[in-house]
Design a protein around this motif. Structure first.
Motif, mmCIF file in Angstrom:
data_model
loop_
_atom_site.group_PDB
_atom_site.id
_atom_site.type_symbol
_atom_site.label_atom_id
_atom_site.label_comp_id
_atom_site.label_asym_id
_atom_site.label_seq_id
_atom_site.Cartn_x
_atom_site.Cartn_y
_atom_site.Cartn_z
ATOM 1 N N TYR A 1 0.851 -1.176 0.000
ATOM 2 C CA TYR A 1 0.000 0.000 0.000
ATOM 3 C C TYR A 1 0.892 1.233 0.000
ATOM 4 O O TYR A 1 1.944 1.237 0.639
ATOM 5 C CB TYR A 1 -0.872 0.045 1.256
ATOM 6 C CG TYR A 1 -1.746 -1.160 1.439
ATOM 7 C CD1 TYR A 1 -3.063 -1.143 1.021
ATOM 8 C CD2 TYR A 1 -1.264 -2.319 2.042
ATOM 9 C CE1 TYR A 1 -3.880 -2.254 1.185
ATOM 10 C CE2 TYR A 1 -2.067 -3.434 2.208
ATOM 11 C CZ TYR A 1 -3.368 -3.395 1.784
ATOM 12 O OH TYR A 1 -4.164 -4.488 1.945
ATOM 13 N N VAL A 2 0.463 2.270 -0.707
ATOM 14 C CA VAL A 2 1.187 3.529 -0.735
ATOM 15 C C VAL A 2 0.160 4.644 -0.575
ATOM 16 O O VAL A 2 -0.902 4.597 -1.185
ATOM 17 C CB VAL A 2 1.946 3.712 -2.069
ATOM 18 C CG1 VAL A 2 2.706 5.011 -2.086
ATOM 19 C CG2 VAL A 2 2.880 2.545 -2.325
ATOM 20 N N ALA A 3 0.493 5.646 0.256
ATOM 21 C CA ALA A 3 -0.434 6.757 0.463
ATOM 22 C C ALA A 3 0.308 8.082 0.535
ATOM 23 O O ALA A 3 1.416 8.157 1.062
ATOM 24 C CB ALA A 3 -1.233 6.536 1.750
ATOM 25 N N ASP A 4 -0.314 9.101 -0.019
ATOM 26 C CA ASP A 4 0.150 10.479 0.119
ATOM 27 C C ASP A 4 -0.775 11.125 1.142
ATOM 28 O O ASP A 4 -1.840 11.616 0.797
ATOM 29 C CB ASP A 4 0.083 11.202 -1.222
ATOM 30 C CG ASP A 4 0.400 12.684 -1.104
ATOM 31 O OD1 ASP A 4 0.976 13.093 -0.084
ATOM 32 O OD2 ASP A 4 0.069 13.431 -2.039
ATOM 33 N N TYR B 1 4.625 -0.887 8.475
ATOM 34 C CA TYR B 1 4.403 0.432 7.901
ATOM 35 C C TYR B 1 5.737 1.129 7.720
ATOM 36 O O TYR B 1 6.602 1.045 8.586
ATOM 37 C CB TYR B 1 3.541 1.295 8.828
ATOM 38 C CG TYR B 1 2.139 0.813 8.992
ATOM 39 C CD1 TYR B 1 1.150 1.218 8.107
ATOM 40 C CD2 TYR B 1 1.790 -0.047 10.021
ATOM 41 C CE1 TYR B 1 -0.150 0.779 8.258
ATOM 42 C CE2 TYR B 1 0.496 -0.487 10.176
ATOM 43 C CZ TYR B 1 -0.477 -0.074 9.291
ATOM 44 O OH TYR B 1 -1.753 -0.512 9.429
ATOM 45 N N GLY B 2 5.898 1.823 6.624
ATOM 46 C CA GLY B 2 7.058 2.668 6.408
ATOM 47 C C GLY B 2 6.598 4.113 6.331
ATOM 48 O O GLY B 2 5.618 4.409 5.666
ATOM 49 N N ILE B 3 7.289 4.994 7.022
ATOM 50 C CA ILE B 3 6.892 6.395 7.096
ATOM 51 C C ILE B 3 8.020 7.275 6.574
ATOM 52 O O ILE B 3 9.168 7.147 6.989
ATOM 53 C CB ILE B 3 6.567 6.805 8.557
ATOM 54 C CG1 ILE B 3 5.590 5.826 9.216
ATOM 55 C CG2 ILE B 3 6.051 8.244 8.607
ATOM 56 C CD1 ILE B 3 4.225 5.780 8.606
ATOM 57 N N ASP B 4 7.693 8.180 5.654
ATOM 58 C CA ASP B 4 8.626 9.198 5.171
ATOM 59 C C ASP B 4 8.206 10.500 5.832
ATOM 60 O O ASP B 4 7.324 11.195 5.347
ATOM 61 C CB ASP B 4 8.567 9.307 3.658
ATOM 62 C CG ASP B 4 9.440 10.427 3.111
ATOM 63 O OD1 ASP B 4 10.286 10.930 3.860
ATOM 64 O OD2 ASP B 4 9.254 10.786 1.936
ATOM 65 N N GLU B 5 8.841 10.846 6.949
ATOM 66 C CA GLU B 5 8.444 12.032 7.709
ATOM 67 C C GLU B 5 8.889 13.343 7.078
ATOM 68 O O GLU B 5 8.186 14.342 7.161
ATOM 69 C CB GLU B 5 9.029 11.969 9.123
ATOM 70 C CG GLU B 5 8.229 11.131 10.074
ATOM 71 C CD GLU B 5 8.696 11.303 11.498
ATOM 72 O OE1 GLU B 5 9.908 11.436 11.736
ATOM 73 O OE2 GLU B 5 7.830 11.307 12.374
ATOM 74 N N ASP B 6 10.052 13.361 6.432
ATOM 75 C CA ASP B 6 10.592 14.625 5.952
ATOM 76 C C ASP B 6 10.323 14.891 4.465
ATOM 77 O O ASP B 6 10.755 15.905 3.928
ATOM 78 C CB ASP B 6 12.091 14.712 6.230
ATOM 79 C CG ASP B 6 12.878 13.555 5.639
ATOM 80 O OD1 ASP B 6 12.308 12.789 4.821
ATOM 81 O OD2 ASP B 6 14.046 13.401 6.011
ATOM 82 N N GLY B 7 9.577 13.995 3.790
ATOM 83 C CA GLY B 7 9.165 14.225 2.413
ATOM 84 C C GLY B 7 10.249 14.118 1.365
ATOM 85 O O GLY B 7 10.102 14.638 0.260
ATOM 86 N N THR C 1 3.535 7.327 3.187
ATOM 87 C CA THR C 1 3.189 6.210 4.060
ATOM 88 C C THR C 1 3.116 4.949 3.202
ATOM 89 O O THR C 1 2.506 4.953 2.132
ATOM 90 C CB THR C 1 1.836 6.437 4.755
ATOM 91 O OG1 THR C 1 1.878 7.683 5.454
ATOM 92 C CG2 THR C 1 1.525 5.326 5.732
ATOM 93 N N TYR C 2 3.739 3.898 3.677
ATOM 94 C CA TYR C 2 3.776 2.631 2.954
ATOM 95 C C TYR C 2 3.299 1.521 3.885
ATOM 96 O O TYR C 2 3.526 1.576 5.085
ATOM 97 C CB TYR C 2 5.204 2.307 2.495
ATOM 98 C CG TYR C 2 5.834 3.384 1.654
ATOM 99 C CD1 TYR C 2 5.821 3.278 0.272
ATOM 100 C CD2 TYR C 2 6.430 4.498 2.232
ATOM 101 C CE1 TYR C 2 6.393 4.266 -0.521
ATOM 102 C CE2 TYR C 2 7.000 5.497 1.447
ATOM 103 C CZ TYR C 2 6.979 5.375 0.079
ATOM 104 O OH TYR C 2 7.541 6.355 -0.694
ATOM 105 N N GLY C 3 2.651 0.523 3.325
ATOM 106 C CA GLY C 3 2.242 -0.633 4.106
ATOM 107 C C GLY C 3 2.608 -1.900 3.367
ATOM 108 O O GLY C 3 2.491 -1.970 2.139
ATOM 109 N N PHE C 4 3.056 -2.901 4.120
ATOM 110 C CA PHE C 4 3.498 -4.152 3.510
ATOM 111 C C PHE C 4 2.853 -5.334 4.222
ATOM 112 O O PHE C 4 2.850 -5.400 5.449
ATOM 113 C CB PHE C 4 5.025 -4.278 3.593
ATOM 114 C CG PHE C 4 5.750 -3.095 3.028
ATOM 115 C CD1 PHE C 4 5.951 -2.979 1.659
ATOM 116 C CD2 PHE C 4 6.216 -2.087 3.858
ATOM 117 C CE1 PHE C 4 6.610 -1.879 1.133
ATOM 118 C CE2 PHE C 4 6.873 -0.979 3.337
ATOM 119 C CZ PHE C 4 7.072 -0.876 1.979
#
Length: 191
Positions: A135-138, A161-167, A147-150
């Motif tokens: 899963y991928v979310a903006d 879940y994978g989180i990109d906090e700083d963009g 935000t990513y989900g596996f």
């Protein structure tokens, strides 16, 4: 030269469809119909490659005169490979699905939730089992996934879940929940 004619396809005495031979080969390539009898055309079916089978179809599901859902058979096997839908009625397609491996099930689904023209959430079935694995979310609306989900164990639930906090496009940290109890396993006493 294109040939068009009004026809009564359902035998009720009213000509509710327009059929046309766009290619001039004697076969109808396009059928536009008023399927609900309200006087407005709400379906279109087209044979764009001339093989005698429909490969593009569109439907006005809301009755506003605009095609809300379009399906395409891109490989000519008789099954839809791609679908686009306008779920909000604003005239813009915002939901997309595609069958990449030809098994008849969607391998990906993507949606523009906020109507800005960018995909906000997507789910992909990478192994063909009918369940999304990635899963991928903006979530912040900047047009980039953050935000990513596996689903590693293929049970239909997100394991990590994978989180990109700083963009910056890189995952900054992961949250794991292998035991599916909704708590990060790093802080979970029962894992």
């Amino acid at each position: 030269m294109a040939n068009e004619e009004n026809v009564d396809l359902d035998g009720d005495g009213y000509k509710e469809s327009i059929v046309s031979d766009q290619s001039g080969d004697g076969n109808y390539d396009t059928v536009v119909s008023d399927t609900d009898g309200d006087g407005n055309y709400d379906t279109v079916v087209m044979d764009t490659d001339g093989d005698g089978y429909a490969d593009t179809a569109g439907v006005d599901t809301t009755g506003d005169g605009n095609i809300d859902t379009v399906v395409y058979d891109t490989d000519g096997d008789g099954y839809a490979d791609f679908e686009a839908a306008d779920t909000t009625g604003d005239g813009q397609y915002d939901t997309f699905a595609g069958d990449v491996d030809g098994d008849g099930y969607a391998d990906y689904v993507a949606q523009d939730v906020d109507g800005d023209g960018n995909i906000d959430i997507a789910a992909v079935d990478t192994d063909g089992d009918g369940y999304a694995d990635t899963y991928v979310a903006d979530t912040d609306g900047d047009g980039n996934p953050d935000t990513y989900g596996f689903d590693y164990d293929e049970d239909g639930e997100i394991d990590e879940y994978g989180i990109d906090e700083d963009g910056d496009g890189e995952i900054d940290y992961y949250e794991d929940d292998i035991d599916d109890d909704s708590f990060d396993d790093f802080f979970d006493d029962d894992f």
